[in-house]
Scaffold this active site. Sequence first.
Site, PDB file in Angstrom:
ATOM      1  N   ASP A   1      36.680 -13.746  47.093  1.00  0.00           N
ATOM      2  CA  ASP A   1      37.320 -15.266  47.231  1.00  0.00           C
ATOM      3  C   ASP A   1      36.034 -15.995  46.678  1.00  0.00           C
ATOM      4  OD1 ASP A   1      35.535 -14.752  49.063  1.00  0.00           O
ATOM      5  OD2 ASP A   1      36.479 -15.727  50.960  1.00  0.00           O
TER       6      ASP A   1
ATOM      7  N   HIS B   1      23.078  -7.313  21.192  1.00  0.00           N
ATOM      8  CA  HIS B   1      23.535  -8.352  22.269  1.00  0.00           C
ATOM      9  C   HIS B   1      23.029  -7.857  23.667  1.00  0.00           C
ATOM     10  CE1 HIS B   1      26.948 -10.296  19.734  1.00  0.00           C
ATOM     11  NE2 HIS B   1      25.927 -10.803  19.568  1.00  0.00           N
TER      12      HIS B   1
ATOM     13  N   ASP C   1      16.918 -14.484  22.667  1.00  0.00           N
ATOM     14  CA  ASP C   1      17.738 -15.444  22.000  1.00  0.00           C
ATOM     15  C   ASP C   1      18.523 -16.161  22.981  1.00  0.00           C
ATOM     16  OD1 ASP C   1      20.149 -16.276  20.908  1.00  0.00           O
ATOM     17  OD2 ASP C   1      20.455 -14.603  19.627  1.00  0.00           O
TER      18      ASP C   1
ATOM     19  N   ASP D   1      21.273 -22.362  19.979  1.00  0.00           N
ATOM     20  CA  ASP D   1      21.281 -20.742  19.689  1.00  0.00           C
ATOM     21  C   ASP D   1      20.038 -20.655  18.928  1.00  0.00           C
ATOM     22  OD1 ASP D   1      21.986 -18.280  19.394  1.00  0.00           O
ATOM     23  OD2 ASP D   1      23.606 -18.674  18.195  1.00  0.00           O
TER      24      ASP D   1
ATOM     25  N   HIS E   1      23.523  -7.591  11.065  1.00  0.00           N
ATOM     26  CA  HIS E   1      24.588  -8.580  11.382  1.00  0.00           C
ATOM     27  C   HIS E   1      24.608  -9.585  10.286  1.00  0.00           C
ATOM     28  CE1 HIS E   1      21.062 -11.199  12.395  1.00  0.00           C
ATOM     29  NE2 HIS E   1      20.755 -10.060  13.019  1.00  0.00           N
TER      30      HIS E   1
ATOM     31  N   HIS F   1      26.433 -18.449  11.867  1.00  0.00           N
ATOM     32  CA  HIS F   1      27.869 -18.886  12.202  1.00  0.00           C
ATOM     33  C   HIS F   1      27.844 -20.460  12.567  1.00  0.00           C
ATOM     34  CE1 HIS F   1      26.171 -18.847  16.392  1.00  0.00           C
ATOM     35  NE2 HIS F   1      25.397 -17.619  15.950  1.00  0.00           N
TER      36      HIS F   1
ATOM     37  N   HIS G   1      29.581 -19.338  18.829  1.00  0.00           N
ATOM     38  CA  HIS G   1      30.270 -18.991  17.849  1.00  0.00           C
ATOM     39  C   HIS G   1      31.309 -19.884  17.531  1.00  0.00           C
ATOM     40  CE1 HIS G   1      28.273 -14.593  18.382  1.00  0.00           C
ATOM     41  NE2 HIS G   1      27.559 -15.573  18.069  1.00  0.00           N
TER      42      HIS G   1
ATOM     43  N   GLU H   1      20.033 -17.006  10.744  1.00  0.00           N
ATOM     44  CA  GLU H   1      19.450 -16.047  11.579  1.00  0.00           C
ATOM     45  C   GLU H   1      19.025 -14.668  11.163  1.00  0.00           C
ATOM     46  OE1 GLU H   1      21.903 -14.701  15.095  1.00  0.00           O
ATOM     47  OE2 GLU H   1      23.235 -16.542  14.429  1.00  0.00           O
TER      48      GLU H   1
ATOM     49  N   TYR I   1      15.574  -4.638  11.915  1.00  0.00           N
ATOM     50  CA  TYR I   1      15.669  -3.966  13.327  1.00  0.00           C
ATOM     51  C   TYR I   1      15.424  -2.485  12.751  1.00  0.00           C
ATOM     52  CZ  TYR I   1      18.187  -8.315  14.581  1.00  0.00           C
ATOM     53  OH  TYR I   1      18.490  -9.322  14.428  1.00  0.00           O
TER      54      TYR I   1
ATOM     55  N   ARG J   1      13.788 -11.137  14.855  1.00  0.00           N
ATOM     56  CA  ARG J   1      14.828 -12.329  14.475  1.00  0.00           C
ATOM     57  C   ARG J   1      14.469 -13.521  14.469  1.00  0.00           C
ATOM     58  NH1 ARG J   1      19.042 -10.508  17.083  1.00  0.00           N
ATOM     59  NH2 ARG J   1      19.510 -12.000  18.876  1.00  0.00           N
TER      60      ARG J   1
ATOM     61  N   GLU K   1      15.955 -17.505  14.397  1.00  0.00           N
ATOM     62  CA  GLU K   1      17.177 -18.208  14.428  1.00  0.00           C
ATOM     63  C   GLU K   1      16.956 -19.835  14.575  1.00  0.00           C
ATOM     64  OE1 GLU K   1      20.190 -17.167  17.407  1.00  0.00           O
ATOM     65  OE2 GLU K   1      21.766 -18.066  16.115  1.00  0.00           O
TER      66      GLU K   1
HETATM   67  N1  GLY Z   1      23.411 -15.728  20.442  1.00  0.00           N
HETATM   68  C1  GLY Z   1      24.306 -15.203  19.505  1.00  0.00           C
HETATM   69  C2  GLY Z   1      23.964 -15.386  18.233  1.00  0.00           C
HETATM   70  O1  GLY Z   1      22.977 -15.576  17.719  1.00  0.00           O
HETATM   71  O2  GLY Z   1      24.969 -14.968  17.635  1.00  0.00           O
HETATM   72 MN    MN Z   2      23.606 -17.057  16.374  1.00  0.00          MN
HETATM   73 MN    MN Z   3      21.512 -16.481  18.961  1.00  0.00          MN
END
Ligand code: GLY
Ligand code: MN
Ligand code: MN
Length: 445
Positions: free
Chosen positions: A45, A249, A266, A277, A356, A360, A367, A390, A394, A411, A413
């Site tokens: 609940d 992720h 991230d 982001d 990747h 975005h 996203h 970004e 890797y 990475r 970003e």
């Molecule tokens: N934090 C998710 C991305 O960078 O797309």
């Molecule tokens: Mn991102």
């Molecule tokens: Mn990100």
Amino acid sequence: MASIIKAPVFDTAVYAGRRARLMAKLPENSVLLVSSATEITRSRDTEFAFRQDSDFNYLTGFPEPDALLILQKSASGEITELLLCRPKDELAEIWQGRRFGPEQAAQQFALPAVSNEQLTQEVQNALNQKTTLVYSQGLYSKLDDLVSSTLATLRNYPKKGYLAPSQQLDLRPIIAELRLFKDEAEIGLLQQACKISADAHKQAMRQCKAGMWEFQLEAIIRHHFAMQGAREPGYNTIVGGGENGCILHYTDNNAELQHGDLVLIDAGGELAGYTADITRTFPVSGKFSPEQAALYQVVLNAQYAACAAVKPGNSTKDTVAAAIFELTKGLLELGILQGELEALIKEQACKKYFIHGLGHWLGLDVHDVGAYKVNDVERPFEPGMVLTIEPGLYIPKGSACEQKWWGLAVRIEDDLLVIKDGHLNLTDTAPKEIAAIEALMAGLQ
Ligand code: GLY
Ligand code: MN
Ligand code: MN
């Protein structure tokens, strides 16, 4: 008089303007249904913290669950608006929390409002005799069920004067085109969310030490978000030490940070529904090893090159080409790739380590919505769009390169707003130059 609970985030005219722009895109004699989000059970609940549906938030600013927005456009183009929301309820409000109720909602959100106890009847009235129904089918099962049963009633009883809409449109691509271009109010919030988030990354750099757990670094970030007014992150925070950074992720965040490793964070705070982001990668103990610095610099060069290509008229074709050129050139110079530059670019050899997309749209959703291609061609950037850049590399253990590179993940970003003359980088106060990171971590900044 009941006390005021919460004001809408923006002036009600901002939401009214969005509704008007949306309705201008719909055909005559149509009806639009937009549902709030629903509460989701966490355990028996208890529920997860409620987050409003992004489209519903965009159009109303109304923060409660169990609400529905009905907008109608008559055959002559006249617009009528109605918000259905939870009724006032003394007992429920003692147990679960305050509610606006229709009267106060109507006042504060500048929308005619009635109790959601009238949901079935109001939806039937709104759909009856309309040609086109517009909503996001498949998003909320409760609304899907209500639409199905209402359509069945209208189809089954023509003798009562009922007529069901003969066509349906998906709301999502229509509203996505509006949301893709941020208005002034949204840009202000995104700038604030980005500033808070950049500061949180700086805080993590300052406080990081070997022996801390990844989730403790996450806690530092989230504490900073909350203390600055961004109570929740816009997505689950990623803190990956060492090879965990290779898991795109990764949100387990349950390993101990090791001296000599890099850590990839991230994280973005959410402010009134709008999220930042940001990714930064830095050495746990404050000093890059020669290999870490070399690989990091390749990603940084690619990030700068891609950011420079963000301007009106260019598209993701240009940003991706710029990033791929720098990544390939860098990997070749380090001996991680072998061959001839042009051929390696052509065969996209760097994709083995850059696994990747480059970025975005960003906004109410991390996203965010908006088509990336129009007529199957990458759409040009236009002022008001917000996007991430970004690039990352890797190199998990066992990769086909010298062992000294194994386990490295980088990475970087940032969040960019497209403006008339190019772009504004909304997150560049989070350091990304090697010297700037090392100075911050050494307490020199
Ligand atoms: N934090 C998710 C991305 O960078 O797309
Ligand atoms: Mn991102
Ligand atoms: Mn990100």
